[in-house]
Design a protein around this motif. Structure first.
Motif, PDB file in Angstrom:
ATOM      1  N   GLN A  28      42.394  32.250  46.831  1.00 34.94           N
ATOM      2  CA  GLN A  28      42.788  32.308  45.549  1.00 34.94           C
ATOM      3  C   GLN A  28      42.322  33.219  44.492  1.00 34.94           C
ATOM      4  OE1 GLN A  28      40.468  28.329  44.912  1.00 34.94           O
ATOM      5  NE2 GLN A  28      40.146  28.891  42.850  1.00 34.94           N
ATOM      6  N   TYR A  29      41.628  34.245  44.949  1.00 38.22           N
ATOM      7  CA  TYR A  29      41.034  35.272  44.216  1.00 38.22           C
ATOM      8  C   TYR A  29      41.742  36.507  44.923  1.00 38.22           C
ATOM      9  CZ  TYR A  29      37.724  32.242  42.879  1.00 38.22           C
ATOM     10  OH  TYR A  29      36.862  30.961  42.248  1.00 38.22           O
ATOM     11  N   ALA A  30      42.839  36.635  45.591  1.00 40.62           N
ATOM     12  CA  ALA A  30      43.344  37.766  46.400  1.00 40.62           C
ATOM     13  C   ALA A  30      44.031  38.596  45.284  1.00 40.62           C
ATOM     14  CB  ALA A  30      44.355  37.266  47.400  1.00 40.62           C
ATOM     15  N   ALA A  31      44.300  38.278  44.170  1.00 44.40           N
ATOM     16  CA  ALA A  31      45.017  39.212  43.185  1.00 44.40           C
ATOM     17  C   ALA A  31      44.048  39.683  42.266  1.00 44.40           C
ATOM     18  CB  ALA A  31      46.148  38.672  42.414  1.00 44.40           C
ATOM     19  N   GLU A  32      42.583  39.259  42.302  1.00 44.37           N
ATOM     20  CA  GLU A  32      41.616  39.814  41.248  1.00 44.37           C
ATOM     21  C   GLU A  32      41.383  41.077  41.359  1.00 44.37           C
ATOM     22  OE1 GLU A  32      40.730  37.925  38.673  1.00 44.37           O
ATOM     23  OE2 GLU A  32      41.956  36.398  39.045  1.00 44.37           O
ATOM     24  N   LYS A  33      41.002  41.875  40.563  1.00 43.61           N
ATOM     25  CA  LYS A  33      40.700  43.238  40.383  1.00 43.61           C
ATOM     26  C   LYS A  33      39.340  43.281  39.634  1.00 43.61           C
ATOM     27  CE  LYS A  33      44.496  44.797  42.271  1.00 43.61           C
ATOM     28  NZ  LYS A  33      44.810  44.604  43.614  1.00 43.61           N
ATOM     29  N   PRO A  34      38.458  44.426  40.069  1.00 45.45           N
ATOM     30  CA  PRO A  34      38.773  45.359  41.157  1.00 45.45           C
ATOM     31  C   PRO A  34      38.248  44.750  42.201  1.00 45.45           C
ATOM     32  CG  PRO A  34      36.631  45.598  39.969  1.00 45.45           C
ATOM     33  CD  PRO A  34      37.076  44.557  39.334  1.00 45.45           C
ATOM     34  N   GLN A 122      34.163  35.268  54.182  1.00 42.53           N
ATOM     35  CA  GLN A 122      35.583  35.490  53.949  1.00 42.53           C
ATOM     36  C   GLN A 122      35.788  36.525  52.481  1.00 42.53           C
ATOM     37  OE1 GLN A 122      37.402  31.903  54.226  1.00 42.53           O
ATOM     38  NE2 GLN A 122      38.271  32.496  56.115  1.00 42.53           N
ATOM     39  N   LEU A 123      36.815  37.312  52.591  1.00 39.00           N
ATOM     40  CA  LEU A 123      36.994  38.221  51.476  1.00 39.00           C
ATOM     41  C   LEU A 123      38.336  38.276  51.217  1.00 39.00           C
ATOM     42  CD1 LEU A 123      35.151  41.674  50.949  1.00 39.00           C
ATOM     43  CD2 LEU A 123      37.661  41.462  50.699  1.00 39.00           C
ATOM     44  N   ALA A 124      38.472  37.997  49.740  1.00 41.38           N
ATOM     45  CA  ALA A 124      39.853  38.434  49.121  1.00 41.38           C
ATOM     46  C   ALA A 124      39.913  38.861  47.809  1.00 41.38           C
ATOM     47  CB  ALA A 124      40.673  37.026  49.304  1.00 41.38           C
ATOM     48  N   GLY A 125      40.471  39.772  47.369  1.00 36.68           N
ATOM     49  CA  GLY A 125      40.587  40.502  45.954  1.00 36.68           C
ATOM     50  C   GLY A 125      38.943  40.704  45.599  1.00 36.68           C
ATOM     51  N   ASN A 126      38.473  40.217  44.495  1.00 31.29           N
ATOM     52  CA  ASN A 126      37.159  40.528  44.191  1.00 31.29           C
ATOM     53  C   ASN A 126      36.068  39.633  44.626  1.00 31.29           C
ATOM     54  OD1 ASN A 126      37.743  38.402  42.314  1.00 31.29           O
ATOM     55  ND2 ASN A 126      36.515  39.291  40.757  1.00 31.29           N
ATOM     56  N   ALA A 127      36.395  38.919  45.293  1.00 27.35           N
ATOM     57  CA  ALA A 127      35.702  37.403  45.934  1.00 27.35           C
ATOM     58  C   ALA A 127      35.226  37.783  47.405  1.00 27.35           C
ATOM     59  CB  ALA A 127      36.238  36.278  45.554  1.00 27.35           C
ATOM     60  N   TYR A 152      31.155  37.830  43.224  1.00 31.73           N
ATOM     61  CA  TYR A 152      32.322  38.294  42.893  1.00 31.73           C
ATOM     62  C   TYR A 152      31.997  39.656  41.888  1.00 31.73           C
ATOM     63  CZ  TYR A 152      33.264  33.420  42.444  1.00 31.73           C
ATOM     64  OH  TYR A 152      33.434  31.952  43.131  1.00 31.73           O
ATOM     65  N   LEU A 153      32.862  40.714  42.446  1.00 29.62           N
ATOM     66  CA  LEU A 153      32.934  42.096  41.826  1.00 29.62           C
ATOM     67  C   LEU A 153      33.499  42.064  40.399  1.00 29.62           C
ATOM     68  CD1 LEU A 153      31.956  45.116  42.623  1.00 29.62           C
ATOM     69  CD2 LEU A 153      34.324  45.519  43.523  1.00 29.62           C
ATOM     70  N   ILE A 154      32.547  42.639  39.518  1.00 29.43           N
ATOM     71  CA  ILE A 154      32.834  42.547  38.430  1.00 29.43           C
ATOM     72  C   ILE A 154      33.293  43.869  37.819  1.00 29.43           C
ATOM     73  CG2 ILE A 154      31.969  42.061  35.709  1.00 29.43           C
ATOM     74  CD1 ILE A 154      32.183  39.641  37.755  1.00 29.43           C
ATOM     75  N   THR A 155      32.773  44.841  38.106  1.00 27.93           N
ATOM     76  CA  THR A 155      33.005  46.123  37.990  1.00 27.93           C
ATOM     77  C   THR A 155      32.741  47.098  39.081  1.00 27.93           C
ATOM     78  OG1 THR A 155      30.953  47.151  37.168  1.00 27.93           O
ATOM     79  CG2 THR A 155      32.393  46.249  35.451  1.00 27.93           C
ATOM     80  N   PRO A 156      33.152  48.120  39.306  1.00 33.36           N
ATOM     81  CA  PRO A 156      32.802  49.087  40.534  1.00 33.36           C
ATOM     82  C   PRO A 156      31.299  49.024  40.762  1.00 33.36           C
ATOM     83  CG  PRO A 156      34.590  50.177  39.552  1.00 33.36           C
ATOM     84  CD  PRO A 156      34.132  49.305  38.519  1.00 33.36           C
ATOM     85  N   LYS A 157      30.286  48.793  39.733  1.00 33.08           N
ATOM     86  CA  LYS A 157      28.790  48.927  40.034  1.00 33.08           C
ATOM     87  C   LYS A 157      28.212  47.419  39.788  1.00 33.08           C
ATOM     88  CE  LYS A 157      28.045  53.628  38.712  1.00 33.08           C
ATOM     89  NZ  LYS A 157      27.250  54.212  39.978  1.00 33.08           N
TER      90      LYS A 157
END
Length: 182
Positions: A28-34, A122-127, A152-157
């Protein structure tokens, strides 16, 4: 007829209860960025800051983690090493060294000395969702505790992490971490 409606209402209630108890799926997070690239984020030096709260929400431990991470390719698969150095607020220290192996895009296996069996990721999008059993020492006794770990990746850092701990399906508490990639 009354019996039919009673059974129907019971079936609807049970279905709603099951849906409300279901866990989120990483898809369900597949479309989340970054988008999270595990081998990119966990490469180099990462600092983490965390707390452990009991089932009542009381902070029981505070800690910092210094992570040195690197990746190689072995037999065509990405393999990462995360050397984690924990320092707790009571002065105790701990080391955990993870070996992460990408099985297929978005699917990982993790191993560490105090992890029972393999951690499944398991990884998808930002999660990223990890599930595993940790051999946790408490007052001289080792307890095998289940972790349901979400990152959850919030920003690249910056990445946030929330892990629920349980034993026999009973909630024991949560670990909350913030990661900062240097």
């Amino acid at each position: 007829m009354k019996s039919f409606f009673t059974r129907l209402a019971f079936t609807i209630f049970c279905g709603a209860l099951l849906v409300s108890c279901s866990s989120p799926q990483v898809s369900q997070y597949a479309a989340e960025k970054p988008a999270l690239d595990l081998s990119e984020y966990f490469s180099g030096t990462i600092d983490a800051y965390g707390i452990f709260t009991d089932r009542n929400g009381e902070v029981k431990k505070r800690f910092t983690v210094l992570i040195k991470a690197s990746w190689t390719v072995v037999e065509g698969k990405k393999v990462g090493t995360l050397d984690e150095r924990f320092e707790y607020s009571d002065g105790t220290k701990q080391t955990r060294i993870w070996t992460l192996t990408e099985q297929s895009p978005g699917n990982y296996i993790g191993r560490a000395d105090d992890v029972v069996g393999d951690a499944q990721g398991q990884l998808a999008g930002n999660a990223l969702n990890w599930t595993y059993t940790l051999a946790l020492p408490v007052d001289g006794t080792i307890y095998n505790v289940q972790f349901n770990d979400w990152m959850y990746l919030i920003t690249p850092k910056v990445m946030l992490n929330k892990a629920k701990m349980s034993k026999f399906g009973i909630d024991l508490g949560e670990v909350t971490l913030s990661f900062y990639k240097r």
